[in-house]
Write a protein that holds these residues in place. Structure first.
Motif, PDB file in Angstrom:
ATOM      1  N   MET A 221       0.831  -1.200   0.000  1.00 55.69           N
ATOM      2  CA  MET A 221       0.000   0.000   0.000  1.00 55.69           C
ATOM      3  C   MET A 221       0.876   1.264   0.000  1.00 55.69           C
ATOM      4  O   MET A 221       0.574   2.245  -0.699  1.00 55.69           O
ATOM      5  N   PHE A 222       1.961   1.239   0.763  1.00 51.18           N
ATOM      6  CA  PHE A 222       2.854   2.390   0.797  1.00 51.18           C
ATOM      7  C   PHE A 222       3.488   2.632  -0.570  1.00 51.18           C
ATOM      8  O   PHE A 222       3.560   3.772  -1.050  1.00 51.18           O
ATOM      9  N   LEU A 223       3.932   1.565  -1.223  1.00 51.68           N
ATOM     10  CA  LEU A 223       4.540   1.704  -2.544  1.00 51.68           C
ATOM     11  C   LEU A 223       3.524   2.154  -3.586  1.00 51.68           C
ATOM     12  O   LEU A 223       3.848   2.938  -4.485  1.00 51.68           O
ATOM     13  N   MET A 224       2.292   1.669  -3.479  1.00 53.88           N
ATOM     14  CA  MET A 224       1.237   2.106  -4.396  1.00 53.88           C
ATOM     15  C   MET A 224       0.957   3.593  -4.211  1.00 53.88           C
ATOM     16  O   MET A 224       0.744   4.325  -5.190  1.00 53.88           O
ATOM     17  N   PHE A 225       0.958   4.048  -2.964  1.00 55.29           N
ATOM     18  CA  PHE A 225       0.753   5.477  -2.681  1.00 55.29           C
ATOM     19  C   PHE A 225       1.872   6.305  -3.304  1.00 55.29           C
ATOM     20  O   PHE A 225       1.610   7.307  -3.987  1.00 55.29           O
ATOM     21  N   CYS A 226       3.117   5.896  -3.075  1.00 51.13           N
ATOM     22  CA  CYS A 226       4.261   6.653  -3.594  1.00 51.13           C
ATOM     23  C   CYS A 226       4.270   6.685  -5.118  1.00 51.13           C
ATOM     24  O   CYS A 226       4.551   7.727  -5.726  1.00 51.13           O
ATOM     25  N   ARG A 227       3.954   5.560  -5.733  1.00 47.21           N
ATOM     26  CA  ARG A 227       3.926   5.513  -7.192  1.00 47.21           C
ATOM     27  C   ARG A 227       2.793   6.377  -7.749  1.00 47.21           C
ATOM     28  O   ARG A 227       2.978   7.067  -8.761  1.00 47.21           O
ATOM     29  N   ALA A 228       1.657   6.363  -7.081  1.00 44.79           N
ATOM     30  CA  ALA A 228       0.534   7.202  -7.521  1.00 44.79           C
ATOM     31  C   ALA A 228       0.891   8.671  -7.415  1.00 44.79           C
ATOM     32  O   ALA A 228       0.505   9.488  -8.258  1.00 44.79           O
ATOM     33  N   GLN A 229       1.652   9.037  -6.389  1.00 47.48           N
ATOM     34  CA  GLN A 229       2.133  10.420  -6.270  1.00 47.48           C
ATOM     35  C   GLN A 229       3.037  10.786  -7.438  1.00 47.48           C
ATOM     36  O   GLN A 229       2.933  11.880  -8.005  1.00 47.48           O
ATOM     37  N   GLY A 232       1.032  11.548 -10.441  1.00 51.48           N
ATOM     38  CA  GLY A 232       0.054  12.625 -10.322  1.00 51.48           C
ATOM     39  C   GLY A 232      -1.372  12.141 -10.208  1.00 51.48           C
ATOM     40  O   GLY A 232      -2.292  12.782 -10.741  1.00 51.48           O
ATOM     41  N   TRP A 233      -1.586  11.047  -9.498  1.00 53.35           N
ATOM     42  CA  TRP A 233      -2.924  10.453  -9.373  1.00 53.35           C
ATOM     43  C   TRP A 233      -3.632  10.833  -8.077  1.00 53.35           C
ATOM     44  O   TRP A 233      -4.628  10.215  -7.718  1.00 53.35           O
ATOM     45  N   ALA A 234      -3.153  11.812  -7.368  1.00 52.61           N
ATOM     46  CA  ALA A 234      -3.781  12.326  -6.148  1.00 52.61           C
ATOM     47  C   ALA A 234      -4.189  11.209  -5.187  1.00 52.61           C
ATOM     48  O   ALA A 234      -5.362  11.042  -4.871  1.00 52.61           O
ATOM     49  N   PRO A 235      -3.234  10.431  -4.689  1.00 48.51           N
ATOM     50  CA  PRO A 235      -3.581   9.316  -3.802  1.00 48.51           C
ATOM     51  C   PRO A 235      -3.962   9.779  -2.398  1.00 48.51           C
ATOM     52  O   PRO A 235      -3.504  10.828  -1.936  1.00 48.51           O
ATOM     53  N   ARG A 236      -4.794   9.010  -1.753  1.00 49.63           N
ATOM     54  CA  ARG A 236      -5.084   9.208  -0.331  1.00 49.63           C
ATOM     55  C   ARG A 236      -5.334   7.848   0.298  1.00 49.63           C
ATOM     56  O   ARG A 236      -5.701   6.886  -0.386  1.00 49.63           O
ATOM     57  N   VAL A 237      -5.116   7.765   1.587  1.00 51.86           N
ATOM     58  CA  VAL A 237      -5.308   6.516   2.309  1.00 51.86           C
ATOM     59  C   VAL A 237      -6.721   6.482   2.873  1.00 51.86           C
ATOM     60  O   VAL A 237      -7.102   7.341   3.675  1.00 51.86           O
ATOM     61  N   ALA A 238      -7.498   5.519   2.423  1.00 54.48           N
ATOM     62  CA  ALA A 238      -8.839   5.290   2.954  1.00 54.48           C
ATOM     63  C   ALA A 238      -8.812   4.014   3.800  1.00 54.48           C
ATOM     64  O   ALA A 238      -7.774   3.345   3.894  1.00 54.48           O
ATOM     65  N   HIS A 239      -9.942   3.688   4.416  1.00 51.57           N
ATOM     66  CA  HIS A 239      -9.996   2.516   5.286  1.00 51.57           C
ATOM     67  C   HIS A 239     -11.235   1.684   4.989  1.00 51.57           C
ATOM     68  O   HIS A 239     -12.343   2.225   4.929  1.00 51.57           O
ATOM     69  N   PHE A 240     -11.012   0.400   4.776  1.00 48.50           N
ATOM     70  CA  PHE A 240     -12.110  -0.539   4.543  1.00 48.50           C
ATOM     71  C   PHE A 240     -12.750  -0.889   5.879  1.00 48.50           C
ATOM     72  O   PHE A 240     -12.080  -1.384   6.786  1.00 48.50           O
ATOM     73  N   TYR A 246      -6.228   1.237   2.702  1.00 47.85           N
ATOM     74  CA  TYR A 246      -5.942   0.980   1.302  1.00 47.85           C
ATOM     75  C   TYR A 246      -5.786   2.313   0.587  1.00 47.85           C
ATOM     76  O   TYR A 246      -6.165   3.369   1.119  1.00 47.85           O
ATOM     77  N   VAL A 247      -5.208   2.284  -0.595  1.00 41.71           N
ATOM     78  CA  VAL A 247      -4.919   3.515  -1.334  1.00 41.71           C
ATOM     79  C   VAL A 247      -6.022   3.778  -2.346  1.00 41.71           C
ATOM     80  O   VAL A 247      -6.366   2.911  -3.159  1.00 41.71           O
ATOM     81  N   LYS A 248      -6.560   4.974  -2.280  1.00 39.04           N
ATOM     82  CA  LYS A 248      -7.587   5.407  -3.224  1.00 39.04           C
ATOM     83  C   LYS A 248      -7.005   6.535  -4.068  1.00 39.04           C
ATOM     84  O   LYS A 248      -6.347   7.440  -3.528  1.00 39.04           O
ATOM     85  N   ILE A 249      -7.215   6.479  -5.365  1.00 38.42           N
ATOM     86  CA  ILE A 249      -6.609   7.465  -6.264  1.00 38.42           C
ATOM     87  C   ILE A 249      -7.671   8.187  -7.087  1.00 38.42           C
ATOM     88  O   ILE A 249      -8.811   7.721  -7.216  1.00 38.42           O
ATOM     89  N   GLN A 250      -7.261   9.318  -7.630  1.00 34.21           N
ATOM     90  CA  GLN A 250      -8.108  10.086  -8.541  1.00 34.21           C
ATOM     91  C   GLN A 250      -7.261  10.464  -9.750  1.00 34.21           C
ATOM     92  O   GLN A 250      -6.492  11.430  -9.693  1.00 34.21           O
ATOM     93  N   LYS A 251      -7.394   9.687 -10.823  1.00 32.52           N
ATOM     94  CA  LYS A 251      -6.594   9.964 -12.002  1.00 32.52           C
ATOM     95  C   LYS A 251      -7.132  11.210 -12.711  1.00 32.52           C
ATOM     96  O   LYS A 251      -8.355  11.439 -12.757  1.00 32.52           O
TER      97      LYS A 251
END
Length: 255
Positions: A221-229, A232-240, A246-251
């Protein structure tokens, strides 16, 4: 082996056994707790895979989650049978997984895009072939630790360049679970004789499995967040269900 319990798989041929009585609950499962403790790893990797596919992350992350599942299944087979062939189905994916982490961590700044995946693929294939013929023993552990150490500088660089508090918490959970899991692993190995005399065995290696399942999930999840940053996919950490991050993005919308 438990009294009166026969082994479906035959004599132990693996080079390693753990601090758990063999075939204590079933003739089909050599180390019961070490076997079932891999289930959380499979489920967490499946959750990560669904998230990566649903949000259309790069394929590397889908492959990473699948590799986590393959490793957990291989570990399950190994502990259920304590056979040398199944031991390889656990240990070889461990090396492949670390090679994949190295690729994900270092590839964004690698100038020659095709060289790194080609080298890592050939390295992984060569290792699998050689390891199928030669038992490395302590050499395998040293090799695996070196691969893990290669990841640390890059993970630290990602951490210090990430300003998001929730993402940093993922990295801290990653560090915390690997430290706690390693302590469980060491206690199971070093103090097995003492632990075996206790009324209840705390099953340190099984706890290691559970903690490392969460460890891999937090790392992913941390690597997905960093890669999304980076993309430029505006990642944020949400919670199930308010618990599992988990990482939620906005492309950005394409014109």
């Amino acid at each position: 082996m438990a009294d009166g319990m026969s082994s479906f798989w035959g004599p132990v041929t693996s080079t390693t056994e753990w601090c758990e009585k063999n075939y204590a609950y079933s003739s089909y499962i050599a180390e019961f707790y070490n076997t079932i403790s891999t289930i959380p790893s499979i489920l967490l990797a499946l959750i990560g895979l669904i998230n990566a596919l649903k949000q259309r992350f790069e394929k590397r992350f889908s492959v990473l989650h699948i590799s986590n599942m393959i490793l957990a299944i291989g570990s399950m087979l190994f502990h259920a049978t304590l056979q040398h062939v199944q031991q390889q189905s656990d240990e070889t994916p461990m090396v492949w997984e670390m090679l994949l982490y190295i690729y994900i961590l270092y590839s964004p700044d690698w100038h020659y895009r095709s060289t790194m995946p080609t080298f890592l693929f050939l390295y992984g294939a060569a290792f699998a072939i050689v390891y199928s013929q030669i038992r490395f023993g302590i050499g395998f552990k040293v090799h695996y630790v070196i691969l893990c150490l290669l990841c640390i500088p890059r993970m630290y660089k990602y951490y210090i360049h990430t300003k998001d508090v929730s993402a940093k918490r993922l990295a801290k959970l990653y560090v915390g679970t690997i430290i706690l899991g390693s302590l469980c692993w060491l206690c199971d190995r070093v103090f097995c004789k003492e632990v075996s005399s206790w009324p209840i065995n705390p099953q340190g290696h099984a706890l290691w499995h559970v903690l490392m399942g969460f460890n891999s999930y937090f790392a992913n999840m941390f690597l997905m967040f960093c890669r999304a940053q980076q993309l430029g996919w505006a990642p944020r950490v949400a919670h199930f269900m308010g618990l599992l991050p988990y990482v939620k993005i906005q492309k950005p919308k394409t014109k």
